[in-house]
Each structure stands twice: as C-alpha cells, then as structure tokens.
Design a protein around this motif. Structure first.
Motif, PDB file in Angstrom:
ATOM      1  N   VAL A 308       0.835  -1.205   0.000  1.00  0.00           N
ATOM      2  CA  VAL A 308       0.000   0.000   0.000  1.00  0.00           C
ATOM      3  C   VAL A 308       0.872   1.259   0.000  1.00  0.00           C
ATOM      4  N   SER A 309       1.996   1.203   0.708  1.00  0.00           N
ATOM      5  CA  SER A 309       2.879   2.366   0.761  1.00  0.00           C
ATOM      6  C   SER A 309       3.459   2.682  -0.608  1.00  0.00           C
ATOM      7  N   HIS A 310       3.795   1.650  -1.386  1.00  0.00           N
ATOM      8  CA  HIS A 310       4.290   1.883  -2.744  1.00  0.00           C
ATOM      9  C   HIS A 310       3.174   2.405  -3.648  1.00  0.00           C
ATOM     10  N   GLU A 311       1.984   1.864  -3.474  1.00  0.00           N
ATOM     11  CA  GLU A 311       0.864   2.325  -4.304  1.00  0.00           C
ATOM     12  C   GLU A 311       0.549   3.792  -4.052  1.00  0.00           C
ATOM     13  N   ARG A 312       0.724   4.239  -2.815  1.00  0.00           N
ATOM     14  CA  ARG A 312       0.413   5.628  -2.456  1.00  0.00           C
ATOM     15  C   ARG A 312       1.613   6.561  -2.600  1.00  0.00           C
ATOM     16  N   GLY A 313       2.746   6.017  -2.990  1.00  0.00           N
ATOM     17  CA  GLY A 313       3.933   6.847  -3.144  1.00  0.00           C
ATOM     18  C   GLY A 313       4.576   7.247  -1.839  1.00  0.00           C
TER      19      GLY A 313
END
Length: 349
Positions: A308-313
């Motif tokens: 999720v952290s990668h998806e949200r930048g």
C-alpha cells in the motif's frame, strides 16, 4: 516498574517511547498481581499518552480498562484516580465546561477535594488529584478566588512533603489564577518558580498538558542574562516548541519522519530487531510505531503495509524492492581435520 519508567518518559515529553513501553507492559500487568501505585502509574500514563496524540477516545478506553481492573481487584483508589484522570484530560483539553462540571458532580469531586485539608486522608493521591482538578475547573469557570483557596492548601502540603512534581502543576495553576486576578508580579514569580523546579527535573509535560493556563505566562517569560539564565532560555524555548507541536493535531494519513524511516527498512525485509539496531531504538518502540503506521494506512500486515505504501507513493521508487537475500551458511570443515581424513584409494581391476 515499567509503569514508573513510562511515567518518567512521559514527563520528559517522550510520548512515543512511553507509549511503546506501556504497549508491552500493560497486557502483562493485567495478567498478574501488582501494587495499586504501579497500576495507576501505568494506566494513567497510557491515557495521557493517548490524549497527547489527540486521541481522547483511546485515552478514555484505557481508563475504562483501569476501572475494570480496579473492580476485579477491589482497588478503589485506582478507580477514583482513573475517574479523576478522565476529568483532568477533559478540563485540560478545554472542552465544553458543562461536560466537565457534570463529570465532577458524578464522581463527587467536592467531597474528594475537601479531604486535602485533612492531616491523613484515606487516599492522599486521590485527594491531591481531586483538589488539583477542582482548582483547574474553578479557573476554567472564572472562579479565581476559589481556585486560589484550593491551590493554597495544595501548595502547603507539597512544600511540606517535598512533592516537587506536584508543586510544578500547582505553581502553573497558581500563576494563571494570579494573572487573572490582576496580580501580575506574583503571577510571574509563581511561573518562574514552576520553571525553576521543572528544569531540574526535566519536566515538560506539565506545561504542555496545562497549556490553556500556560501560554500567557510563557509569552512574558524571559531568559535574562548569565549562564543560569541561558539554560532557562533554552528550557523556555523547548517549552514553546513543545506547545506549538501539541497545538497542531497530526494528520492521520501522514507518516512522521521516524515512521517513514521504519517503513523504508520494513520494505527491505528487515525484522523489528534489525530495524531497531539500524535506527537506534528498542524493538518495543519499533513495534509500537509499526502499529501506528498500520493504523494510518489502513492495513494489519507487514506485506500489505509495503504494498500500500508503494501504491500511495509513501516509499521512493515505483516498483516493489527486491526481496532481501537470505544466505544459508553451511558449516565449513576444519582444514586440519580435512587433512587427516582417510583418503579412499580406488581399487585397480
């Protein structure tokens, strides 16, 4: 004793360290027997940590847990202290005055506070907390004379018994009451004494928790000249920064610098212990902050947190990082032993 350790960390405004310690300690304490003072230190500090994070409902839930433990173990003192802590948090947060007045009536605040004048009240910590709450409530209601009467009793007791921590609270309230009563010089003297006592004990939270009664005095406090006043000016500067930070509720969706660093290490596959060594924190603090990260981004698993952290930048780079290599080390034979091993010679046909 972890409850007392956490209490000291809290007083120094090390909220996350105190919360991490209590996140580990409280569940263990609830499964074992202990002194009422230890339970009170742990539960009340945990509730104040939650209030400092602008999470009053979480603070009240912790105090309800304290009430449940008090009922199960017949700790009336713990039950009263939990109720008074809830009232103190309500007053300090400057919520609706009617809510605080109703809560005070429900717990019989006047009867508890009046015991402060007795030489030997049944529960001295309860009487002290009640008198302090009543003084603060009277200040919030504009009854400065009534507040000063309570404060006079509290101050006499604190000075007689060397209760330095309690005296800082009392002096903060007294300074505000005197300022509101128009006694500016006495108000400054009380605040200066509060600062002097707090400096030597590294106490920050009394000023932050009672920020509604502190800001006016802090605005007019000066460091002065000289070596001692230089340290005083540094302390006052730290108080101003702490008050500024407390006045800005954190954005639940934004990670702070420490959380972002932990998340970055998590994304590379490090365990809690490894992350703790890398950033110089205890594993308990890392675990506590991971819970905060999970709550903020709405996950409950480490793998989901990274995804999720990668998806949200929230992490650098657009693709998931490669998994960390795991090296399986096989035992290497001792060369001396290898040299002495018999060598099988192939038989000739």
């Amino acid at each position: 004793m972890r409850g007392f350790e956490a209490e000291i960390l809290y007083e120094q405004n090390r909220i996350e360290d105190a919360g991490a310690l209590l996140a580990w300690a409280l569940p263990h304490m609830e499964q074992s027997d202990g002194w009422v003072d230890v339970y009170a230190a742990a539960y009340l500090t945990a509730a104040r940590c939650a209030a400092a994070r602008h999470a009053p409902e979480e603070a009240f839930a912790i105090l309800e847990r304290a009430q449940a433990v008090a009922a199960a173990r017949r700790f009336r003192q713990l039950a009263l202290l939990a109720a008074l802590c809830r009232l103190e948090i309500t007053i300090a947060a400057q919520g609706p005055l009617e809510t605080a007045i109703d809560a005070a009536g429900a717990i019989g605040l006047d009867g508890l506070a009046d015991q402060m004048a007795l030489e030997s009240p049944h529960y001295r910590p309860v009487a002290t907390a009640a008198a302090k709450c009543r003084a603060a409530l009277r200040l919030a209601a504009g009854d400065h004379a009534g507040a000063l009467a309570d404060i006079a009793v509290l101050r006499r007791w604190a000075e007689r018994h060397g209760a330095g921590r309690a005296l800082v609270d009392i002096l903060i309230l007294q300074s505000h009451a005197l300022r509101e009563a128009g006694e500016e010089s006495d108000s400054r003297a009380a605040f200066d004494e509060a600062v002097g006592n707090a400096m030597f004990q590294s106490l920050v939270r009394p000023f932050v928790d009672w920020r509604g009664f502190v800001q006016g005095a802090l605005d007019h406090a000066g460091g002065g000249a000289g070596e001692g006043n230089r340290y005083r000016a540094q302390f006052l500067g730290g108080l101003a920064r702490a008050l500024s930070c407390q006045a800005q509720p954190p954005d639940d969706g934004v990670l702070n610098e420490a959380e972002a660093e932990i998340l970055l290490h998590l994304s590379h596959g490090y365990s809690n212990k490894e992350i703790a060594r890398l950033i110089g924190m205890s594993p308990d603090t890392v675990k506590y902050r991971l819970k905060s990260i999970f709550r903020k981004i709405g996950v409950d698993k480490r793998r989901d947190a990274v995804r999720v952290s990668h998806e949200r930048g929230l992490l650098p780079g657009g693709a998931l990082p490669p998994k960390r290599r795991i090296y399986c080390l096989q035992p290497v034979p001792d060369p001396l032993q290898a040299a002495t091993l018999p060598v099988e010679t192939p038989r000739l046909p």
